[in-house]
Write a protein that holds these residues in place. Structure first.
Motif, PDB file in Angstrom:
ATOM      1  N   ASP A  98       0.818  -1.219   0.000  1.00  0.00           N
ATOM      2  CA  ASP A  98       0.000   0.000   0.000  1.00  0.00           C
ATOM      3  C   ASP A  98       0.850   1.266   0.000  1.00  0.00           C
ATOM      4  OD1 ASP A  98      -2.302  -1.513  -0.013  1.00  0.00           O
ATOM      5  OD2 ASP A  98      -2.574  -1.452   2.167  1.00  0.00           O
ATOM      6  N   GLU A  99       2.065   1.169   0.553  1.00  0.00           N
ATOM      7  CA  GLU A  99       2.930   2.349   0.669  1.00  0.00           C
ATOM      8  C   GLU A  99       3.849   2.532  -0.542  1.00  0.00           C
ATOM      9  OE1 GLU A  99       5.023   1.467   4.224  1.00  0.00           O
ATOM     10  OE2 GLU A  99       3.301   1.857   5.546  1.00  0.00           O
ATOM     11  N   THR A 100       3.915   1.527  -1.404  1.00  0.00           N
ATOM     12  CA  THR A 100       4.882   1.531  -2.504  1.00  0.00           C
ATOM     13  C   THR A 100       4.183   1.759  -3.838  1.00  0.00           C
ATOM     14  OG1 THR A 100       6.320   0.023  -1.264  1.00  0.00           O
ATOM     15  CG2 THR A 100       6.683   0.165  -3.649  1.00  0.00           C
ATOM     16  N   ASP A 101       4.786   2.620  -4.673  1.00  0.00           N
ATOM     17  CA  ASP A 101       4.210   2.892  -5.995  1.00  0.00           C
ATOM     18  C   ASP A 101       4.616   1.832  -7.010  1.00  0.00           C
ATOM     19  OD1 ASP A 101       2.925   5.629  -5.601  1.00  0.00           O
ATOM     20  OD2 ASP A 101       4.952   6.016  -4.870  1.00  0.00           O
ATOM     21  N   PHE A 102       5.901   1.436  -6.989  1.00  0.00           N
ATOM     22  CA  PHE A 102       6.396   0.458  -7.965  1.00  0.00           C
ATOM     23  C   PHE A 102       7.385  -0.495  -7.295  1.00  0.00           C
ATOM     24  CE2 PHE A 102       5.443   4.175 -10.641  1.00  0.00           C
ATOM     25  CZ  PHE A 102       4.587   3.598 -11.571  1.00  0.00           C
ATOM     26  N   PHE A 103       7.312  -1.748  -7.728  1.00  0.00           N
ATOM     27  CA  PHE A 103       8.306  -2.751  -7.345  1.00  0.00           C
ATOM     28  C   PHE A 103       9.099  -3.140  -8.590  1.00  0.00           C
ATOM     29  CE2 PHE A 103       5.059  -3.146  -4.122  1.00  0.00           C
ATOM     30  CZ  PHE A 103       5.750  -3.447  -2.961  1.00  0.00           C
ATOM     31  N   ILE A 104      10.383  -3.369  -8.394  1.00  0.00           N
ATOM     32  CA  ILE A 104      11.263  -3.889  -9.448  1.00  0.00           C
ATOM     33  C   ILE A 104      11.947  -5.123  -8.885  1.00  0.00           C
ATOM     34  CG2 ILE A 104      13.285  -3.421 -10.900  1.00  0.00           C
ATOM     35  CD1 ILE A 104      12.692  -0.410 -10.481  1.00  0.00           C
ATOM     36  N   ALA A 105      12.064  -6.166  -9.704  1.00  0.00           N
ATOM     37  CA  ALA A 105      12.722  -7.385  -9.225  1.00  0.00           C
ATOM     38  C   ALA A 105      13.525  -8.021 -10.344  1.00  0.00           C
ATOM     39  CB  ALA A 105      11.690  -8.382  -8.703  1.00  0.00           C
ATOM     40  N   GLU A 106      14.643  -8.627  -9.967  1.00  0.00           N
ATOM     41  CA  GLU A 106      15.428  -9.367 -10.947  1.00  0.00           C
ATOM     42  C   GLU A 106      14.573 -10.491 -11.529  1.00  0.00           C
ATOM     43  OE1 GLU A 106      19.965  -9.520 -10.060  1.00  0.00           O
ATOM     44  OE2 GLU A 106      18.942  -9.866  -8.153  1.00  0.00           O
ATOM     45  N   GLU A 107      14.708 -10.683 -12.833  1.00  0.00           N
ATOM     46  CA  GLU A 107      13.892 -11.686 -13.544  1.00  0.00           C
ATOM     47  C   GLU A 107      13.930 -13.048 -12.877  1.00  0.00           C
ATOM     48  OE1 GLU A 107      13.634 -10.598 -18.310  1.00  0.00           O
ATOM     49  OE2 GLU A 107      15.218 -11.897 -17.577  1.00  0.00           O
ATOM     50  N   ALA A 108      15.121 -13.462 -12.452  1.00  0.00           N
ATOM     51  CA  ALA A 108      15.286 -14.805 -11.887  1.00  0.00           C
ATOM     52  C   ALA A 108      14.509 -14.991 -10.589  1.00  0.00           C
ATOM     53  CB  ALA A 108      16.773 -15.090 -11.648  1.00  0.00           C
ATOM     54  N   MET A 109      14.094 -13.882  -9.974  1.00  0.00           N
ATOM     55  CA  MET A 109      13.400 -13.963  -8.687  1.00  0.00           C
ATOM     56  C   MET A 109      11.881 -13.874  -8.829  1.00  0.00           C
ATOM     57  SD  MET A 109      16.043 -11.412  -6.704  1.00  0.00           S
ATOM     58  CE  MET A 109      15.319 -11.593  -5.082  1.00  0.00           C
ATOM     59  N   MET A 110      11.401 -13.635 -10.036  1.00  0.00           N
ATOM     60  CA  MET A 110       9.981 -13.367 -10.220  1.00  0.00           C
ATOM     61  C   MET A 110       9.083 -14.538  -9.787  1.00  0.00           C
ATOM     62  SD  MET A 110       9.390 -10.256 -11.217  1.00  0.00           S
ATOM     63  CE  MET A 110       7.764 -10.336 -11.969  1.00  0.00           C
ATOM     64  N   GLN A 111       9.527 -15.753 -10.057  1.00  0.00           N
ATOM     65  CA  GLN A 111       8.699 -16.915  -9.708  1.00  0.00           C
ATOM     66  C   GLN A 111       8.516 -17.030  -8.196  1.00  0.00           C
ATOM     67  OE1 GLN A 111       9.879 -20.457 -11.723  1.00  0.00           O
ATOM     68  NE2 GLN A 111       8.283 -21.727 -10.819  1.00  0.00           N
ATOM     69  N   ASP A 112       9.605 -16.833  -7.456  1.00  0.00           N
ATOM     70  CA  ASP A 112       9.517 -16.901  -5.991  1.00  0.00           C
ATOM     71  C   ASP A 112       8.683 -15.741  -5.437  1.00  0.00           C
ATOM     72  OD1 ASP A 112      10.938 -19.216  -5.728  1.00  0.00           O
ATOM     73  OD2 ASP A 112      12.875 -18.233  -5.407  1.00  0.00           O
ATOM     74  N   ILE A 113       8.821 -14.567  -6.045  1.00  0.00           N
ATOM     75  CA  ILE A 113       8.039 -13.414  -5.599  1.00  0.00           C
ATOM     76  C   ILE A 113       6.554 -13.671  -5.828  1.00  0.00           C
ATOM     77  CG2 ILE A 113       7.530 -10.982  -6.063  1.00  0.00           C
ATOM     78  CD1 ILE A 113      10.587 -10.731  -6.735  1.00  0.00           C
TER      79      ILE A 113
END
Length: 210
Positions: A98-113
């Motif tokens: 709710d407090e964050t406008d955008f998240f960025i993540a390394e591609e390799a981590m997307m499945q776990d996220i």
């Protein structure tokens, strides 16, 4: 450069806004027509980089490891590791979302996220932007700081941020122009799918743009 009619509408909205003890945002209300928004493919769901910036603080969280995480520390509001994400409980994750406008993540981590946070970030439209190995995290964060989301869902009227009252009318108008051009290009019938557009400050009256 924006049409003079857009700049005139913005100037009027800024002038008619009552004085407040906080800095108001400038928002755009867009009314759609002749679209079946029950059909997901007809809905507006776009990210647009504003040429004049948002005039607001944009909170960005980066989920990364190693060198990418180190570089992200320079520009992001918060940097999380894969373990940090796994350790979040639901309440902590919801507050962060709710407090964050955008998240960025390394591609390799997307499945776990997706496994840990998908049910929280997904419905909020805040799943991370994937960062490929050849992308510069600093450039990506700086670009997102000037980015807004256009998202109609199944509603004919939706809103988006286009600036702040401290910005010049010309700069806000340039932001609006970019948004309208994107909608004209993306909607099935272009401008014919837009019924009306209004600009207003947070507490001020609406002024018709188009």
């Amino acid at each position: 450069m924006a049409d003079s009619d857009i700049e005139t509408a913005v100037a009027r909205a800024l002038e008619e806004s009552p004085d407040r003890n906080f800095t108001e945002t400038v928002d755009l209300a867009i009314n759609l027509r002749d679209l079946d928004l029950n059909e997901p493919s007809n809905r507006v769901d776009e990210s647009v980089v504003l040429p004049s910036g948002t005039g607001q603080e944009t909170r960005i969280v980066v989920i990364a490891e190693g060198e990418t995480a180190v570089r992200a520390e320079e520009v992001a509001d918060e940097v999380l590791s894969e373990d940090d994400v796994a350790d979040l409980d639901d309440d902590e994750a919801k507050d962060m979302a709710d407090e964050t406008d955008f998240f960025i993540a390394e591609e390799a981590m997307m499945q776990d996220i997706a496994r840990h946070l998908g049910t929280i970030l997904g419905p909020r439209g805040k799943m991370p932007d994937p960062l490929s190995p050849d992308e510069d995290v600093v450039e990506t964060v700086n670009r997102l700081k000037n980015t807004v989301q256009l998202r109609s869902g199944d509603r004919r009227t939706f809103h988006t941020l286009v600036g702040s009252e401290e910005m010049d009318a010309e700069d806000v108008a340039d932001n609006i122009d970019v948004i309208l051009r994107r909608l004209h290009a993306d909607l099935e019938k272009g401008p014919q799918n837009i019924d009306a557009v209004y600009v207003k400050t947070t507490m001020g009256p609406s002024v018709e743009v188009a």
